[in-house]
Write a protein that holds these residues in place. Sequence first.
Motif, PDB file in Angstrom:
ATOM      1  N   ALA A  80       0.848  -1.251  -0.063  1.00 12.42           N
ATOM      2  CA  ALA A  80       0.072   0.026  -0.027  1.00 12.42           C
ATOM      3  C   ALA A  80       0.898   1.233   0.062  1.00 12.42           C
ATOM      4  N   VAL A  81       0.597   2.049  -1.051  1.00  7.02           N
ATOM      5  CA  VAL A  81       1.445   3.265  -1.102  1.00  7.02           C
ATOM      6  C   VAL A  81       0.541   4.490  -1.527  1.00  7.02           C
ATOM      7  N   LYS A  82       0.703   5.544  -0.653  1.00  7.50           N
ATOM      8  CA  LYS A  82      -0.105   6.759  -0.765  1.00  7.50           C
ATOM      9  C   LYS A  82       0.915   7.953  -0.634  1.00  7.50           C
ATOM     10  N   THR A  83       0.683   8.802  -1.733  1.00  2.00           N
ATOM     11  CA  THR A  83       1.297  10.115  -1.828  1.00  2.00           C
ATOM     12  C   THR A  83       0.589  11.213  -1.127  1.00  2.00           C
ATOM     13  N   VAL A  84       1.262  11.412   0.158  1.00  2.00           N
ATOM     14  CA  VAL A  84       0.504  12.377   1.095  1.00  2.00           C
ATOM     15  C   VAL A  84       0.636  13.886   0.759  1.00  2.00           C
ATOM     16  N   ILE A  85       1.728  14.100   0.254  1.00  6.65           N
ATOM     17  CA  ILE A  85       2.087  15.539  -0.114  1.00  6.65           C
ATOM     18  C   ILE A  85       2.719  15.284  -1.448  1.00  6.65           C
ATOM     19  N   ALA A  86       2.470  15.748  -2.683  1.00  8.88           N
ATOM     20  CA  ALA A  86       3.042  15.495  -3.867  1.00  8.88           C
ATOM     21  C   ALA A  86       3.924  16.771  -4.064  1.00  8.88           C
ATOM     22  N   GLY A  87       5.202  16.210  -4.354  1.00 13.57           N
ATOM     23  CA  GLY A  87       6.517  17.193  -4.623  1.00 13.57           C
ATOM     24  C   GLY A  87       6.448  17.545  -6.005  1.00 13.57           C
ATOM     25  N   SER A  88       7.263  18.448  -6.393  1.00 10.79           N
ATOM     26  CA  SER A  88       7.443  18.947  -7.521  1.00 10.79           C
ATOM     27  C   SER A  88       8.774  18.837  -8.291  1.00 10.79           C
ATOM     28  N   GLY A  89       9.482  18.040  -7.856  1.00 10.40           N
ATOM     29  CA  GLY A  89      10.869  17.654  -8.352  1.00 10.40           C
ATOM     30  C   GLY A  89      10.807  16.478  -9.280  1.00 10.40           C
ATOM     31  N   ARG A  90      11.958  16.066  -9.599  1.00 10.56           N
ATOM     32  CA  ARG A  90      11.987  15.134 -10.598  1.00 10.56           C
ATOM     33  C   ARG A  90      11.591  13.738 -10.173  1.00 10.56           C
ATOM     34  N   ALA A  91      11.083  12.960 -10.960  1.00  9.55           N
ATOM     35  CA  ALA A  91      10.353  11.622 -10.611  1.00  9.55           C
ATOM     36  C   ALA A  91      11.695  10.495 -10.218  1.00  9.55           C
ATOM     37  N   VAL A  92      11.656   9.817  -9.129  1.00 12.32           N
ATOM     38  CA  VAL A  92      12.574   8.776  -8.624  1.00 12.32           C
ATOM     39  C   VAL A  92      12.679   7.698  -9.512  1.00 12.32           C
ATOM     40  N   ALA A  93      13.803   7.311  -9.826  1.00 13.03           N
ATOM     41  CA  ALA A  93      13.795   5.918 -10.583  1.00 13.03           C
ATOM     42  C   ALA A  93      14.646   4.700  -9.875  1.00 13.03           C
ATOM     43  N   GLU A  94      14.087   3.496 -10.123  1.00 14.49           N
ATOM     44  CA  GLU A  94      15.176   2.434  -9.448  1.00 14.49           C
ATOM     45  C   GLU A  94      16.512   2.455  -9.773  1.00 14.49           C
ATOM     46  N   GLY A  95      17.328   2.370  -8.873  1.00 18.14           N
ATOM     47  CA  GLY A  95      18.794   2.555  -8.994  1.00 18.14           C
ATOM     48  C   GLY A  95      19.207   4.113  -8.793  1.00 18.14           C
ATOM     49  N   ASP A  96      18.216   5.093  -8.605  1.00 18.95           N
ATOM     50  CA  ASP A  96      18.719   6.264  -8.178  1.00 18.95           C
ATOM     51  C   ASP A  96      19.179   6.181  -6.458  1.00 18.95           C
ATOM     52  N   TYR A  97      19.978   7.218  -6.140  1.00 15.93           N
ATOM     53  CA  TYR A  97      20.064   7.387  -4.457  1.00 15.93           C
ATOM     54  C   TYR A  97      19.289   8.373  -4.231  1.00 15.93           C
ATOM     55  N   ILE A  98      18.499   8.221  -3.218  1.00 15.12           N
ATOM     56  CA  ILE A  98      17.741   9.354  -2.477  1.00 15.12           C
ATOM     57  C   ILE A  98      18.222   9.759  -1.198  1.00 15.12           C
ATOM     58  N   GLN A  99      17.621  10.936  -0.777  1.00  9.25           N
ATOM     59  CA  GLN A  99      17.951  11.561   0.603  1.00  9.25           C
ATOM     60  C   GLN A  99      16.832  11.597   1.144  1.00  9.25           C
ATOM     61  N   ALA A 100      16.499  11.149   2.448  1.00  9.60           N
ATOM     62  CA  ALA A 100      15.028  11.296   2.776  1.00  9.60           C
ATOM     63  C   ALA A 100      15.260  11.145   4.437  1.00  9.60           C
ATOM     64  N   ASN A 101      14.167  11.655   4.843  1.00 11.74           N
ATOM     65  CA  ASN A 101      13.776  11.372   6.428  1.00 11.74           C
ATOM     66  C   ASN A 101      12.758  10.495   6.254  1.00 11.74           C
ATOM     67  N   TYR A 102      12.523   9.749   7.472  1.00 10.26           N
ATOM     68  CA  TYR A 102      11.484   8.644   7.679  1.00 10.26           C
ATOM     69  C   TYR A 102      11.278   8.475   9.009  1.00 10.26           C
ATOM     70  N   LEU A 103      10.027   7.757   9.325  1.00 11.85           N
ATOM     71  CA  LEU A 103       9.745   7.283  10.474  1.00 11.85           C
ATOM     72  C   LEU A 103       8.870   5.624   9.939  1.00 11.85           C
ATOM     73  N   GLY A 104       9.281   4.742  10.706  1.00 17.91           N
ATOM     74  CA  GLY A 104       8.901   3.386  10.779  1.00 17.91           C
ATOM     75  C   GLY A 104       8.418   2.973  11.694  1.00 17.91           C
ATOM     76  N   GLN A 105       7.050   2.260  11.748  1.00 12.72           N
ATOM     77  CA  GLN A 105       6.501   1.770  12.972  1.00 12.72           C
ATOM     78  C   GLN A 105       5.668   0.404  12.472  1.00 12.72           C
ATOM     79  N   ILE A 106       5.262  -0.314  13.363  1.00 14.90           N
ATOM     80  CA  ILE A 106       4.485  -1.562  13.309  1.00 14.90           C
ATOM     81  C   ILE A 106       3.074  -1.159  13.254  1.00 14.90           C
ATOM     82  N   TRP A 107       2.391  -1.927  12.072  1.00 18.79           N
ATOM     83  CA  TRP A 107       1.003  -1.665  11.816  1.00 18.79           C
ATOM     84  C   TRP A 107       0.268  -1.982  13.095  1.00 18.79           C
TER      85      TRP A 107
END
Length: 338
Positions: free
Chosen positions: A83-110
């Motif tokens: 399940a994937v939902k874009t909560v806030i839509a950015g205006s930058g370039r689209a990320v492709a597999e193989g790219d490096y990304i810089q991201a902040n994140y939070l992970g928790q258990i359902w």
Amino acid sequence: MRRRSLLIAVPAGLVTIAGCGDDKKDSSKASDSASPSPSASATSAAPPPKIVDGPVPAITAGTKFDEKPTVAKGSGDPSKNLAVKTVIAGSGRAVAEGDYIQANYLGQIWSTAKVFDNSYDRNAPLVLQLAQGSIIDGWRYGLAGRKVGSRVEMAIPPTWGYGTQGNAQAGIKGTDTLVFVIDIQDAFNAKSSAKGKTVAQDDADLPKVGTNTDGKAPSIEVPKADAPTKLVSNYVLEGDGAPVKADQTVLVQFKGVVWDSGKEFESTYTRKQLSSFSLTQMQQLVKGLAEGLEGKKVGSRVLLVMPPKLGYGDNPPTGGAIKKDSTLVFSVDILAAM
């Protein structure tokens, strides 16, 4: 020691130049720290998931981009798909597999809403490649096609997370669906360049480096002069990011030539593959790279000229352009640091 993310599937591949001979040879690799390796399923070729837009739990606080979110406990049974939902839509370039990304994140258990990892509290965004074996498959499939500047929420079943073995270090069981909120700050690929402000190169006794920012290799013009006997580390393009610290890993584009011949001995532009390395490990491999990049700002292009004692000295890689006691010249674009 800088704490590593718990969500990385295997120790991140460290591309070094310690074993380089020429452009046609692959760089040697080593791991930069002991990251948890959750399970075989996290690095094996799981079948591509069906991607659906929910359900995902509500974000109840911290709703702005790059603000630490608070996420509710999952309601009912999670999807067996990704399940994937874009909560806030950015205006930058689209990320492709193989790219490096810089991201902040939070992970928790359902099922419990227990947070097992987040980068916001560390004030240290994660830089990683969206590639099999570098990150859990849920990220690899779920972030492809999303744009820089987006906030994405995902619910990841075990198949595309840590598999049936889970991740004991993070308190994740093999049956747990994981919920992530991810703020994609930036993305990099083999066409990325530093974008800093041009700095004058007025010393005629030093190499002159091109200032193009089109992702192509910059020129390096070595003067007909004696090589310096001390390390040179000068801005070509000065970025506005934070200075690189001695314990960080950097993501770079680079090109290296030998002072005496001007011959290129290795280049990410030629390989069409970015490099990442730990400054701590580089101290033991090519000391001049570690010393020359420490303190330089992220987003910069840096000219490095290193005498043999800070390069390979009398023990150069075999079969390449670097000879005994070669002075080395590098153009290094510092794309990101973690």
